[in-house]
Design an enzyme around this catalytic site. Structure first.
Site, PDB file in Angstrom:
ATOM      1  N   ARG A  10     -51.099  44.195 -59.198  1.00  0.00           N
ATOM      2  CA  ARG A  10     -51.642  45.447 -59.759  1.00  0.00           C
ATOM      3  C   ARG A  10     -51.189  46.600 -58.867  1.00  0.00           C
ATOM      4  O   ARG A  10     -51.556  46.648 -57.698  1.00  0.00           O
ATOM      5  CB  ARG A  10     -53.162  45.341 -59.795  1.00  0.00           C
ATOM      6  CG  ARG A  10     -53.886  46.575 -60.332  1.00  0.00           C
ATOM      7  CD  ARG A  10     -55.392  46.370 -60.246  1.00  0.00           C
ATOM      8  NE  ARG A  10     -56.117  47.515 -60.763  1.00  0.00           N
ATOM      9  CZ  ARG A  10     -56.361  48.615 -60.060  1.00  0.00           C
ATOM     10  NH1 ARG A  10     -55.939  48.727 -58.821  1.00  0.00           N
ATOM     11  NH2 ARG A  10     -57.034  49.616 -60.609  1.00  0.00           N
TER      12      ARG A  10
ATOM     13  N   LYS B 164     -53.496  50.529 -50.442  1.00  0.00           N
ATOM     14  CA  LYS B 164     -54.799  50.340 -49.807  1.00  0.00           C
ATOM     15  C   LYS B 164     -54.766  50.613 -48.308  1.00  0.00           C
ATOM     16  O   LYS B 164     -53.714  50.567 -47.675  1.00  0.00           O
ATOM     17  CB  LYS B 164     -55.358  48.957 -50.145  1.00  0.00           C
ATOM     18  CG  LYS B 164     -55.825  48.922 -51.595  1.00  0.00           C
ATOM     19  CD  LYS B 164     -56.513  47.661 -52.013  1.00  0.00           C
ATOM     20  CE  LYS B 164     -56.984  47.830 -53.475  1.00  0.00           C
ATOM     21  NZ  LYS B 164     -57.422  46.575 -54.063  1.00  0.00           N
TER      22      LYS B 164
HETATM   23  N1  PMM Z   1     -58.498  47.487 -56.752  1.00  0.00           N
HETATM   24  C1  PMM Z   1     -58.977  48.668 -57.165  1.00  0.00           C
HETATM   25  C2  PMM Z   1     -59.460  48.818 -58.494  1.00  0.00           C
HETATM   26  N2  PMM Z   1     -59.439  47.777 -59.356  1.00  0.00           N
HETATM   27  N3  PMM Z   1     -58.918  45.533 -59.823  1.00  0.00           N
HETATM   28  C3  PMM Z   1     -58.455  44.351 -59.427  1.00  0.00           C
HETATM   29  N4  PMM Z   1     -58.455  43.296 -60.291  1.00  0.00           N
HETATM   30  N5  PMM Z   1     -57.987  44.144 -58.160  1.00  0.00           N
HETATM   31  C4  PMM Z   1     -57.968  45.146 -57.235  1.00  0.00           C
HETATM   32  O1  PMM Z   1     -57.537  44.891 -56.089  1.00  0.00           O
HETATM   33  C5  PMM Z   1     -58.468  46.423 -57.618  1.00  0.00           C
HETATM   34  C6  PMM Z   1     -58.938  46.580 -58.946  1.00  0.00           C
HETATM   35  C7  PMM Z   1     -59.023  49.849 -56.236  1.00  0.00           C
HETATM   36  O2  PMM Z   1     -57.833  50.553 -56.248  1.00  0.00           O
HETATM   37  P1  PMM Z   1     -57.548  51.920 -57.109  1.00  0.00           P
HETATM   38  O3  PMM Z   1     -58.800  52.768 -57.021  1.00  0.00           O
HETATM   39  O4  PMM Z   1     -56.397  52.535 -56.411  1.00  0.00           O
HETATM   40  O5  PMM Z   1     -57.244  51.567 -58.511  1.00  0.00           O
END
Ligand code: PMM
Length: 281
Positions: free
Chosen positions: A251, A208
């Site tokens: 995650r 991020k």
């Molecule tokens: N961040 C993203 C997408 N889904 N879900 C949860 N539970 N927590 C998060 O911090 C989160 C998420 C955005 O990141 P990505 O687009 O790289 O997957």
């Protein structure tokens, strides 16, 4: 032991995998590789939540995500569906997903909590203040860590009122969602307080922007220039720190790096068991 949730984005516009897994077959292969590297759960998503991303039609989201959910669940893997749409959540649970991961914490779709309640799945409720198009405008806090805990506790009450027992809820501080730079660090500093409400807390810092900002600062670089490798190393560090603060799961995109980091941290603490019995390298 903190679990590792591997990210399988099935979107052409994901900022972090560049759409490399837009094709279902490649996404399934990627998921199986993450499993072999130590992932305990795979999080499949068909709609990008990156800053400024356009919403996609739930039918398109399902066309992308459901074949991948089905194949990975059929392979015996615990799968979560990353969606803000109740219809997609229900269809994914029917396809084998065990967890609904809603970054809006049930706020984007008023049907979400009722749909999850009757599905029998667990739910990730993230801290969220609005869609990505305007989430930074809503990043106004007097005390971000306290407000995240308070707002999530009220979402747990609302979920319970809709029929989702608190034992089925996983809380997530929503790093990067409606939070800028230092607000993310303040939120993470308050993680222990969220774990006290939890008790299952999921933390997603992977690649991020706030990590890139921290890494860029001492070198006077542009955060956008910070490489994926450096972001993955930073993610492994924040994931260990989250584990030490009591996180139930982290995650991540780079499952191998974070799994290794968690093994090292556990060894330091005197527990030399490996991250996953299925780990193959
Ligand atoms: N961040 C993203 C997408 N889904 N879900 C949860 N539970 N927590 C998060 O911090 C989160 C998420 C955005 O990141 P990505 O687009 O790289 O997957």
């Amino acid at each position: 032991m903190t679990l590792v949730m591997g990210i399988v984005n099935v979107t052409p516009d994901s900022f972090s995998d560049g759409g490399r897994y837009a094709d279902a077959e490649a996404a399934v292969a990627h998921g199986l590789a993450l499993r072999a590297q130590g992932a305990h759960i795979l999080d499949v998503g068909g709609e990008s939540t990156r800053p400024g991303a356009e919403r996609v039609d739930p039918r398109l989201e399902q066309d992308r995500a459901l074949p991948v959910v089905r194949a990975l669940a059929d392979a015996g893997i615990a799968v979560s569906i990353d969606t803000m749409n109740a219809v997609t959540a229900v269809a994914a649970v029917e396809a084998g997903a065990r967890i609904v991961n809603d970054v809006s914490g049930g706020l984007a779709d008023p049907e979400m909590f009722a749909a999850v309640a009757s599905s029998g799945a667990d739910i990730v409720i993230s801290h969220w203040r609005g869609h990505s198009a305007d989430m930074y405008a809503r990043a106004q806090y007097a005390d971000v860590a306290t407000e995240v805990v308070t707002e999530l506790a009220s979402r747990v009450d609302e979920a319970a009122a809709a029929g989702i027992a608190p034992s089925r809820v996983i809380l997530d501080p929503g790093v990067g969602f409606g939070k800028k730079g230092a607000q993310n660090w303040a939120t993470l500093q308050g993680l222990g307080r969220l774990v006290a409400v939890g008790p299952r807390v999921l933390v997603g810092t992977s690649r991020k922007r706030f990590l890139a900002e921290a890494l860029a600062e001492p070198r006077e670089e542009d955060p956008a220039e910070v490489s994926e490798d450096r972001r993955d190393l930073a993610t492994a560090v924040t994931s260990v720190l989250a584990a030490q603060a009591g996180a139930w799961a982290v995650r991540v995109h780079d499952v191998a790096a974070t799994s290794d980091a968690l093994v090292v941290a556990r060894s330091w603490e005197g527990d030399s068991r490996w991250a996953s019995p299925t780990r193959s390298r």
